[in-house]
Scaffold this motif. Structure first.
Motif, short mmCIF file in Angstrom:
data_model
loop_
_atom_site.label_atom_id
_atom_site.label_comp_id
_atom_site.label_asym_id
_atom_site.label_seq_id
_atom_site.Cartn_x
_atom_site.Cartn_y
_atom_site.Cartn_z
N UNK A 61 -3.58 6.18 0.20
CA UNK A 61 -2.52 5.31 0.55
C UNK A 61 -1.58 5.62 -0.86
N UNK A 62 -1.98 5.68 -1.99
CA UNK A 62 -1.23 5.76 -3.01
C UNK A 62 -0.46 7.22 -3.15
N UNK B 251 2.31 5.09 0.00
CA UNK B 251 2.18 3.79 0.60
C UNK B 251 1.43 2.95 -0.15
N UNK B 252 1.42 2.87 -1.42
CA UNK B 252 0.42 2.18 -2.38
C UNK B 252 0.71 0.78 -1.99
N UNK B 253 1.92 0.20 -1.69
CA UNK B 253 2.12 -1.08 -1.33
C UNK B 253 1.21 -1.66 -0.31
N UNK B 254 0.91 -0.89 0.70
CA UNK B 254 -0.05 -1.31 1.58
C UNK B 254 -1.60 -1.43 1.21
N UNK B 255 -1.97 -0.90 0.07
CA UNK B 255 -3.35 -1.00 -0.32
C UNK B 255 -3.67 -2.53 -0.45
N UNK B 256 -4.67 -2.99 -0.21
CA UNK B 256 -5.18 -3.96 -0.07
C UNK B 256 -6.52 -4.28 -1.01
N UNK B 257 -6.97 -5.65 -1.14
CA UNK B 257 -8.31 -5.77 -1.73
C UNK B 257 -9.44 -5.94 -0.60
N UNK B 258 -9.61 -4.65 -0.12
CA UNK B 258 -10.15 -4.55 1.32
C UNK B 258 -11.27 -5.66 1.54
N UNK B 259 -12.17 -5.55 0.72
CA UNK B 259 -13.57 -6.43 0.91
C UNK B 259 -13.57 -7.88 0.13
N UNK B 260 -12.48 -8.04 -0.70
CA UNK B 260 -12.57 -9.00 -1.42
C UNK B 260 -11.50 -10.03 -1.08
#
Lengths: 424, 301
Positions: B142-143, B147-156
């Motif tokens: 994503x970075x 699209x780095x803004x779309x990255x999430x703390x996926x499992x946290x």
């Protein structure tokens, strides 16, 4: 060969086979499945086998953690085939199985190994239930240290923190320089282990034990202040997205220099060393604010299930060997933990181990040793405490704080009604 | 004297003999555990003590008073909806695309089905690294794509974790739906497709009006299996998040496991299992009854 002769031969073979099995193949169940942990356990078993006269032991790995081991043990107990000995956590973990009539007391072993002399008082109190010893400590890790990246501290000219103010300054400096100040990881344990630092700061050692005994409520002003201190001084330092990482992933962040500090159990030092990140050069450590001069520890013991006399006699031999300075060192050195036996020569440890051993020795001399609260509390309450503190670390709002307090206090009242607390 | 008609014939005895083993296995490994779970759910028991304490319906009442329990129920329902729609829909789409005779079809078939052959724990290990929030593959891609803004703390992040788990499960299980649908498409008589084409139907009309209705037996299998998988979901959730953070990804099976072995509350865990059985019956039984009637209708036709 006649039919009766054949059947007789088969029966004799089966009898001899089972007899040989009973004599030679005693199992020790544990959940150390890989790396330095497995190396330590294998070394301990090898040493015990070299010392035991007429019993040989085989390590059986139950993959996972203490929960998976409990599941296997429950099945084994119900089926009447428990192992000769197994790895157990301390305190309530032992008490639960003692109350269920599944553990064999080991006063003879304790006397033989001089348990009251070789183990510090803080260690002894979490292996004795009703005054009777039920486990031999073999694996001790301090959980109140902050590990830090030496290069980053030097680069920013940071002093090693000694109190909350200097800790906050270090966090601020790391953050301003573009680094993540303090690593943490998702899971029931890690935020709770971090929280012990503000908790001990506020309630002190006596208050800590009062919580363990159910005498100090989670709705008390002291516990509320501890949550506030955690919220003000530690949670803002946490690395971005910490809750989505495992502890090894966060340890990697310290190694690669993106995170400055990581408050974690002493096992992270072994992980660092395996990654080529050397103690005293790559990383160093200090006691978390509020716990300077004290030691909060997590410990595993070897427990013996109730069973046939011959199995117990063999297990006792194993325990005696495991409690000796040689047995303790055989495990602690490869695993990277501390030997609970004070007779173990401190020269066996590496840089981090020697520092941690000194901390533990100093704290023991002052009786400032605090066992992990998770295992001092009744099992359901300890587990819920871990979950609720993690929840608060993710969302430290007043609303969450109120729910955390309410949930924990409800469970404390339930435990009080069931007379579940005991005085450690 | 036993009436003659009561004595089983040789054929009946043969049938009974063949039925004996499956009935015994069913009673031992299915009926008995259910009865045992119901019995345990009315007791307070740690799982290894010789004694149990009778508590009646207290475990059921306690669970109904806990937000944690309702959160797990809602998560299970969300998983049912997801499993019925997403892996099934993607599997159907992939099967339809591949059925058009694309070059390298056999390679794509293997690629699409391969994830389904991987054990759940291995899938969990792979996706734990994929979802690492700083240096994981997804965040890194994503970075790189801006699209780095779309990255999430996926499992946290409690608000994101269930969607992340569903993403991993979609990758893992779509292969099953794909394979069943693809086999179904290949079994549709070509005369039906040819007839529609001669009549001037477009590709979409052929798929929607001819192929899809004829895929009904495959759809029954895929939807049925997906619903059952969603209700009994355990391994991937336990291996990736253990129901966390703070219970946000917990489903009934992981809660049952945590209560039984994490907290020594075997009675309450059994009550969760009984609730799970009842909820699964409410969610899945209407589907099974409906499908049974469809099968009977088909046989009648």
């Amino acid at each position: 060969m006649s039919k009766s002769t054949f059947l007789g031969a088969m029966a004799l073979t089966a009898l001899l086979g089972s007899s040989a099995y009973a004599q030679d193949n005693f199992e020790v169940w544990h959940y150390y499945a890989a790396g330095s942990e497995l190396a330590g356990m294998n070394a301990l078993i090898d040493y015990s086998n070299s010392q035991a006269k007429d019993a040989k032991f085989t390590g059986v790995v139950v993959p996972g953690n203490v929960v998976e081991l409990r599941r296997q043990l429950q099945t084994a107990f119900l089926g009447g085939r428990p192992p000769a000995a197994y790895q157990s956590s301390m305190a309530f973990e032992l008490k639960a199985f003692v109350d269920g009539g599944r553990l064999h007391p080991i006063p003879d072993v304790w006397e033989q190994i001089k348990g009251d002399e070789i183990f510090p008082a803080g260690v002894q109190r979490v292996v004795k239930i009703g005054g009777q010893p039920y486990g031999v400590p073999f694996d001790l890790s301090l959980i109140n240290n902050v590990f830090y990246n030496v290069k980053l501290f030097k680069e920013l000219g940071l002093e090693v923190p000694t109190d909350w103010d200097s800790f906050a300054k270090a966090c601020s400096a790391l953050s301003k320089a573009g680094y993540q100040p303090l690593g943490n990881a998702g899971g029931t344990f890690w935020s709770l282990y971090n929280f012990y630092s503000p908790l001990v700061s506020i309630v002190g050692e006596e208050g800590y034990y009062k919580i363990a005994r159910g005498e100090l409520g989670f709705d008390s002003p002291e516990f509320s202040k501890a949550l506030d201190l955690y919220r003000d001084k530690m949670i803002p330092c946490y690395a971005k997205n910490w809750s989505g990482k495992t502890w090894t992933q966060t340890a990697d962040d310290v190694v690669n220099g993106s995170t400055g500090m990581f408050m974690m159990g002493a096992w992270v030092a072994a992980y660092f060393e395996q990654a080529g990140f050397k103690g005293g050069e790559g990383f160093d450590l200090f006691q978390a604010p509020g716990t300077v001069g004290k030691s909060v520890f997590q410990m595993d013991v070897l427990a013996v299930p109730a069973g046939p006399e011959a199995t117990i006699a063999a297990a006792n031999q194993f325990l005696v060997a495991a409690a000796s300075p040689e047995g303790q060192a055989a495990f602690a050195v490869p695993k990277g933990s501390l030997a609970p036996n004070v007779k173990v020569d401190a020269s066996v440890y590496n840089y981090a181990g020697a520092k941690l051993a000194k901390q533990f020795s100093d704290a023991s001399a002052k009786d400032a040793v605090l066992p992990n609260l998770f295992f001092l509390l009744p099992t359901a309450l300890g587990t819920e405490l871990g979950n609720q503190i993690q929840r608060f670390a993710i969302d430290p709002s007043d609303a969450t704080k109120a729910e955390v307090i309410s949930t924990l206090e409800g469970l404390r009242q339930e435990a009080l009604a069931n007379k579940a607390f005991i005085a450690w | 004297m036993i009436p003659r008609e009561w004595i089983p014939t040789r054929t009946t005895r043969t049938h009974l003999a063949f039925l004996a083993l499956p009935v015994a296995l069913f009673a031992t490994f299915y009926v008995y555990p259910i009865i045992s779970s119901v019995y345990l759910s009315m007791h307070s028991w740690d799982g290894f003590s010789p004694d149990m304490r009778w508590v009646g319906l207290q475990n059921y009442k306690t669970l109904l008073a806990q937000p944690r329990f309702f959160n797990a129920v809602l998560n299970n329902i969300a998983w049912v909806a997801f499993m019925l729609i997403v892996p099934t829909g993607i599997g159907l789409m992939l099967a339809a695309i591949l059925d058009r005779g694309i070059r390298g079809e056999s390679v794509y078939r293997i690629i699409f089905f391969l994830p389904f052959t991987i054990p759940a724990v291995a899938v969990a290990a792979i996706w734990r690294w994929m979802y690492e929030p700083t240096n994981g593959l997804i965040t890194t891609v994503l970075d790189l794509a801006g699209l780095g803004w779309a990255a999430q703390n996926w499992l946290g992040d409690p608000a994101v974790v269930n969607a992340s788990l569903m993403g991993a499960v979609a990758w893992w299980t779509t292969g099953f739906a794909f394979l069943v649908f693809f086999a179904g498409l290949r079994n549709i008589p070509t005369e039906c497709i040819e007839a529609a084409r001669i009549e001037g139907a477009t590709s979409w009309q052929i798929f929607w009006k001819v192929s899809f209705p004829l895929l009904w037996p495959s759809t029954i299998i895929v939807l049925g299996m997906s619903a059952i998988d969603a209700m009994r979901l355990f391994d991937i959730v336990w291996a990736m998040t253990q129901g966390g953070p703070a219970y946000s990804s917990e489903v009934l099976a992981t809660q049952m496991y945590d209560l039984a072995f994490g907290r020594f509350e075997m009675g309450r865990a059994s009550a969760v299992s009984v609730y799970l059985l009842l909820i699964a019956a409410v969610v899945i039984m209407p589907y099974i009854l409906y499908m049974s009637s469809r099968v009977q209708d088909s046989e009648a036709e």
